[in-house]
Design a protein around this motif. Structure first.
Motif, PDB file in Angstrom:
ATOM      1  N   THR A  31     -30.395  37.088   1.190  1.00 41.21           N
ATOM      2  CA  THR A  31     -31.478  36.592   0.338  1.00 41.21           C
ATOM      3  C   THR A  31     -31.886  37.601  -0.729  1.00 41.21           C
ATOM      4  N   GLU A  32     -32.026  38.849  -0.345  1.00 43.62           N
ATOM      5  CA  GLU A  32     -32.495  39.896  -1.256  1.00 43.62           C
ATOM      6  C   GLU A  32     -31.355  40.620  -1.970  1.00 43.62           C
ATOM      7  N   GLU A  33     -30.147  40.538  -1.428  1.00 40.85           N
ATOM      8  CA  GLU A  33     -29.053  41.370  -1.909  1.00 40.85           C
ATOM      9  C   GLU A  33     -28.184  40.728  -2.987  1.00 40.85           C
ATOM     10  N   LEU A  34     -28.143  39.394  -3.040  1.00 42.68           N
ATOM     11  CA  LEU A  34     -27.280  38.706  -4.003  1.00 42.68           C
ATOM     12  C   LEU A  34     -28.088  38.119  -5.147  1.00 42.68           C
ATOM     13  N   GLN A  35     -27.493  38.143  -6.323  1.00 42.91           N
ATOM     14  CA  GLN A  35     -28.086  37.445  -7.465  1.00 42.91           C
ATOM     15  C   GLN A  35     -27.852  35.944  -7.322  1.00 42.91           C
ATOM     16  N   GLY A  36     -26.723  35.588  -6.688  1.00 37.37           N
ATOM     17  CA  GLY A  36     -26.434  34.181  -6.482  1.00 37.37           C
ATOM     18  C   GLY A  36     -25.007  33.974  -6.024  1.00 37.37           C
ATOM     19  N   VAL A  37     -24.690  32.710  -5.788  1.00 36.14           N
ATOM     20  CA  VAL A  37     -23.325  32.293  -5.446  1.00 36.14           C
ATOM     21  C   VAL A  37     -22.957  31.187  -6.421  1.00 36.14           C
ATOM     22  N   GLN A  38     -21.828  31.339  -7.048  1.00 37.19           N
ATOM     23  CA  GLN A  38     -21.377  30.356  -8.032  1.00 37.19           C
ATOM     24  C   GLN A  38     -20.134  29.648  -7.514  1.00 37.19           C
ATOM     25  N   LEU A  39     -20.154  28.327  -7.550  1.00 36.93           N
ATOM     26  CA  LEU A  39     -18.991  27.527  -7.158  1.00 36.93           C
ATOM     27  C   LEU A  39     -18.204  27.158  -8.406  1.00 36.93           C
ATOM     28  N   GLN A  40     -16.897  27.384  -8.344  1.00 37.40           N
ATOM     29  CA  GLN A  40     -16.044  27.130  -9.499  1.00 37.40           C
ATOM     30  C   GLN A  40     -14.857  26.270  -9.096  1.00 37.40           C
ATOM     31  N   PRO A  41     -14.815  24.999  -9.541  1.00 39.00           N
ATOM     32  CA  PRO A  41     -13.640  24.185  -9.253  1.00 39.00           C
ATOM     33  C   PRO A  41     -12.407  24.766  -9.940  1.00 39.00           C
ATOM     34  N   SER A  42     -11.296  24.741  -9.245  1.00 33.70           N
ATOM     35  CA  SER A  42     -10.044  25.281  -9.784  1.00 33.70           C
ATOM     36  C   SER A  42      -9.099  24.144 -10.138  1.00 33.70           C
ATOM     37  N   GLU A  43      -8.271  24.374 -11.129  1.00 33.75           N
ATOM     38  CA  GLU A  43      -7.236  23.401 -11.484  1.00 33.75           C
ATOM     39  C   GLU A  43      -5.951  23.675 -10.721  1.00 33.75           C
ATOM     40  N   ILE A  44      -5.930  24.766  -9.956  1.00 36.13           N
ATOM     41  CA  ILE A  44      -4.747  25.135  -9.182  1.00 36.13           C
ATOM     42  C   ILE A  44      -4.836  24.473  -7.816  1.00 36.13           C
ATOM     43  N   ASN A  45      -3.853  23.640  -7.486  1.00 34.23           N
ATOM     44  CA  ASN A  45      -3.852  22.957  -6.199  1.00 34.23           C
ATOM     45  C   ASN A  45      -3.827  23.953  -5.047  1.00 34.23           C
ATOM     46  N   GLY A  46      -4.689  23.725  -4.073  1.00 30.47           N
ATOM     47  CA  GLY A  46      -4.726  24.558  -2.887  1.00 30.47           C
ATOM     48  C   GLY A  46      -5.479  25.862  -3.038  1.00 30.47           C
ATOM     49  N   ALA A  47      -6.089  26.089  -4.185  1.00 30.07           N
ATOM     50  CA  ALA A  47      -6.791  27.355  -4.414  1.00 30.07           C
ATOM     51  C   ALA A  47      -8.098  27.404  -3.629  1.00 30.07           C
ATOM     52  N   TYR A  48      -8.351  28.544  -3.025  1.00 28.85           N
ATOM     53  CA  TYR A  48      -9.648  28.841  -2.409  1.00 28.85           C
ATOM     54  C   TYR A  48      -9.760  30.348  -2.373  1.00 28.85           C
ATOM     55  N   LYS A  49     -10.498  30.890  -3.339  1.00 29.29           N
ATOM     56  CA  LYS A  49     -10.642  32.339  -3.474  1.00 29.29           C
ATOM     57  C   LYS A  49     -12.118  32.687  -3.521  1.00 29.29           C
ATOM     58  N   ILE A  50     -12.428  33.844  -2.959  1.00 29.59           N
ATOM     59  CA  ILE A  50     -13.811  34.310  -2.951  1.00 29.59           C
ATOM     60  C   ILE A  50     -13.845  35.713  -3.538  1.00 29.59           C
ATOM     61  N   TYR A  51     -14.740  35.889  -4.486  1.00 28.73           N
ATOM     62  CA  TYR A  51     -14.915  37.167  -5.170  1.00 28.73           C
ATOM     63  C   TYR A  51     -16.354  37.642  -4.991  1.00 28.73           C
ATOM     64  N   VAL A  52     -16.533  38.956  -4.979  1.00 32.51           N
ATOM     65  CA  VAL A  52     -17.846  39.553  -5.179  1.00 32.51           C
ATOM     66  C   VAL A  52     -17.711  40.282  -6.512  1.00 32.51           C
ATOM     67  N   ASN A  53     -18.437  39.772  -7.500  1.00 29.73           N
ATOM     68  CA  ASN A  53     -18.247  40.195  -8.883  1.00 29.73           C
ATOM     69  C   ASN A  53     -16.763  40.024  -9.236  1.00 29.73           C
TER      70      ASN A  53
END
Length: 91
Positions: A31-53
């Motif tokens: 709650t205090e540590e993140l600015q937010g979480v952004q969901l981004q749909p991908s055009e690449i089939n089967g993609a599921y990636k998670i980034y911090v910055n």
């Protein structure tokens, strides 16, 4: 500035619900540590990636699956809030 988590998912695979659940878990835990979480749909089939910055912390294809939520929280914690205890979820 607080870090942002980006979850890139394949909408054709039906992974929006999984991405929103993971976003909710991360926002509840950090709650205090993140600015937010952004969901981004991908055009690449089967993609599921998670980034911090700009740091890739999970790639479904590389890891051969999705992260357990405990693992994901530890990965995010290690970058966004080193030393933060995760309590029962750390198990």
């Amino acid at each position: 500035m607080k870090p942002v988590v980006y979850i890139t998912y394949c909408p054709k695979c039906g992974w929006l619900l999984r991405a929103t659940w993971m976003a909710q878990e991360l926002l509840t835990t950090f709650t205090e540590e993140l600015q937010g979480v952004q969901l981004q749909p991908s055009e690449i089939n089967g993609a599921y990636k998670i980034y911090v910055n700009d740091t890739l912390i999970w790639d479904r294809k590389r890891e051969q699956g999705f992260p357990d939520i405990k693992v994901l929280k530890r990965l995010v914690r290690d970058i966004a809030a080193p030393g933060k205890p995760l309590g029962h979820s750390e198990g």
